[in-house]
Design an enzyme around this catalytic site. Structure first.
Site, PDB file in Angstrom:
ATOM      1  N   ASP A 179       1.032  -1.247   0.156  1.00 56.83           N
ATOM      2  CA  ASP A 179       0.119  -0.633  -0.367  1.00 56.83           C
ATOM      3  C   ASP A 179       1.127   1.005  -0.435  1.00 56.83           C
ATOM      4  O   ASP A 179       1.768   1.358   0.330  1.00 56.83           O
ATOM      5  CB  ASP A 179      -0.813   0.311   0.798  1.00 56.83           C
ATOM      6  CG  ASP A 179      -0.013  -0.235   2.237  1.00 56.83           C
ATOM      7  OD1 ASP A 179       0.589  -0.846   2.525  1.00 56.83           O
ATOM      8  OD2 ASP A 179      -0.317   0.827   3.687  1.00 56.83           O
ATOM      9  N   GLU A 180       0.550   2.293  -0.752  1.00 61.77           N
ATOM     10  CA  GLU A 180       1.170   3.193  -0.438  1.00 61.77           C
ATOM     11  C   GLU A 180       2.067   3.803  -1.115  1.00 61.77           C
ATOM     12  O   GLU A 180       3.140   4.988  -0.571  1.00 61.77           O
ATOM     13  CB  GLU A 180       0.813   4.391   1.384  1.00 61.77           C
ATOM     14  CG  GLU A 180      -0.330   4.391   1.955  1.00 61.77           C
ATOM     15  CD  GLU A 180      -0.478   4.717   3.330  1.00 61.77           C
ATOM     16  OE1 GLU A 180       0.102   4.813   3.900  1.00 61.77           O
ATOM     17  OE2 GLU A 180      -1.151   4.308   4.115  1.00 61.77           O
ATOM     18  N   VAL A 181       2.401   3.329  -2.295  1.00 59.16           N
ATOM     19  CA  VAL A 181       3.782   3.024  -2.402  1.00 59.16           C
ATOM     20  C   VAL A 181       3.745   4.783  -3.223  1.00 59.16           C
ATOM     21  O   VAL A 181       3.017   4.927  -4.044  1.00 59.16           O
ATOM     22  CB  VAL A 181       3.571   1.772  -3.980  1.00 59.16           C
ATOM     23  CG1 VAL A 181       4.488   2.232  -4.803  1.00 59.16           C
ATOM     24  CG2 VAL A 181       3.848   0.670  -3.520  1.00 59.16           C
ATOM     25  N   LEU A 182       5.131   5.128  -2.914  1.00 59.60           N
ATOM     26  CA  LEU A 182       5.157   6.234  -3.585  1.00 59.60           C
ATOM     27  C   LEU A 182       6.158   6.236  -4.812  1.00 59.60           C
ATOM     28  O   LEU A 182       7.188   5.534  -4.665  1.00 59.60           O
ATOM     29  CB  LEU A 182       6.154   7.436  -2.280  1.00 59.60           C
ATOM     30  CG  LEU A 182       5.632   7.165  -1.343  1.00 59.60           C
ATOM     31  CD1 LEU A 182       5.778   8.112  -0.468  1.00 59.60           C
ATOM     32  CD2 LEU A 182       3.821   8.691  -1.228  1.00 59.60           C
ATOM     33  N   GLU A 233      -4.008  -1.091  -2.772  1.00 55.88           N
ATOM     34  CA  GLU A 233      -3.253  -1.623  -4.377  1.00 55.88           C
ATOM     35  C   GLU A 233      -2.550  -1.866  -5.191  1.00 55.88           C
ATOM     36  O   GLU A 233      -2.499  -1.884  -6.124  1.00 55.88           O
ATOM     37  CB  GLU A 233      -2.390  -0.158  -3.964  1.00 55.88           C
ATOM     38  CG  GLU A 233      -3.288   1.259  -3.085  1.00 55.88           C
ATOM     39  CD  GLU A 233      -3.138   0.987  -1.912  1.00 55.88           C
ATOM     40  OE1 GLU A 233      -2.934   2.170  -1.152  1.00 55.88           O
ATOM     41  OE2 GLU A 233      -3.016   0.137  -1.074  1.00 55.88           O
TER      42      GLU A 233
END
Length: 200
Positions: free
Chosen positions: A32-35, A84
């Protein structure tokens, strides 16, 4: 760095060491929340993506997840990832865990993936018990699924993230609301329709 083979060599050795310690067939990879900023700014990662026809960061993440899934599968583990990770290139035998809402859970189930709902069950958010009690993995968007699709929803998971708790406050965050979430999970929908009865 998903473009470096050394990343997968390391993960292969790591999984070889860690997976025997946990007999459960499921292995959560996060996801999740891959930048994507570093990937997008890296010339060699972008060259790798172009060479492998990976059109954006989400496709690059899917490539990485496919490689990880292969490493876990050879050790008899089933990959779980936050919602995601959902991408058409991933095999249907993974499990998608939805923290962003029932819509992503329904989307995963409709596309052939098994799913778990975490949205609505975050104990650290200090939502009232009636809020958690009113969230059913099979309601809202889940209610639109066919019987075959809805059979892919495995249930839910209560989360207790620790960013804002201490040893003195953690028990009051978990109890008694975890008990009513358990009642929601383990009871027929009709038995959990009366919020006042739950409070009583």
């Amino acid at each position: 760095d998903p473009s470096r083979e050394a990343t997968y060599t390391f993960l292969d050795s790591f999984f070889e060491e860690i997976t025997p310690l946990f007999p459960d067939p499921y292995f959560h990879i996060g996801g999740d929340e891959v930048l994507a900023g570093q990937w997008n700014a890296s010339a060699h990662v972008q060259a790798f993506a172009k060479q492998h026809n990976l059109k954006d960061a989400h496709a690059l993440q899917a490539y990485f997840n496919q490689r990880v899934q292969t490493l876990l599968q050879k050790r008899g583990k089933i990959l779980i990832g936050w919602d995601e990770v959902l991408h058409p290139d991933l095999p249907r035998d993974i499990v998608v865990q939805s923290w962003r809402g029932q819509k992503s859970l329904e989307e995963a189930a409709a596309k052939g993936y098994r799913g778990i709902l975490s949205w609505g069950y975050y104990l650290d958010h200090l939502s009232p018990a009636k809020f958690h009690y009113g969230v059913d993995p099979m309601s809202r968007d889940g209610a639109k699924l066919t019987p075959e699709q809805s059979s892919r929803i495995l249930g839910g998971e209560a989360c207790m993230w620790a960013e804002y708790v201490t040893a003195e406050t953690v028990d009051s965050r978990i109890w008694p609301r975890a008990a009513e979430i358990a009642e929601r999970f383990w009871s027929p929908a009709a038995a959990t329709a009366d919020v006042e009865s739950m409070y009583a």
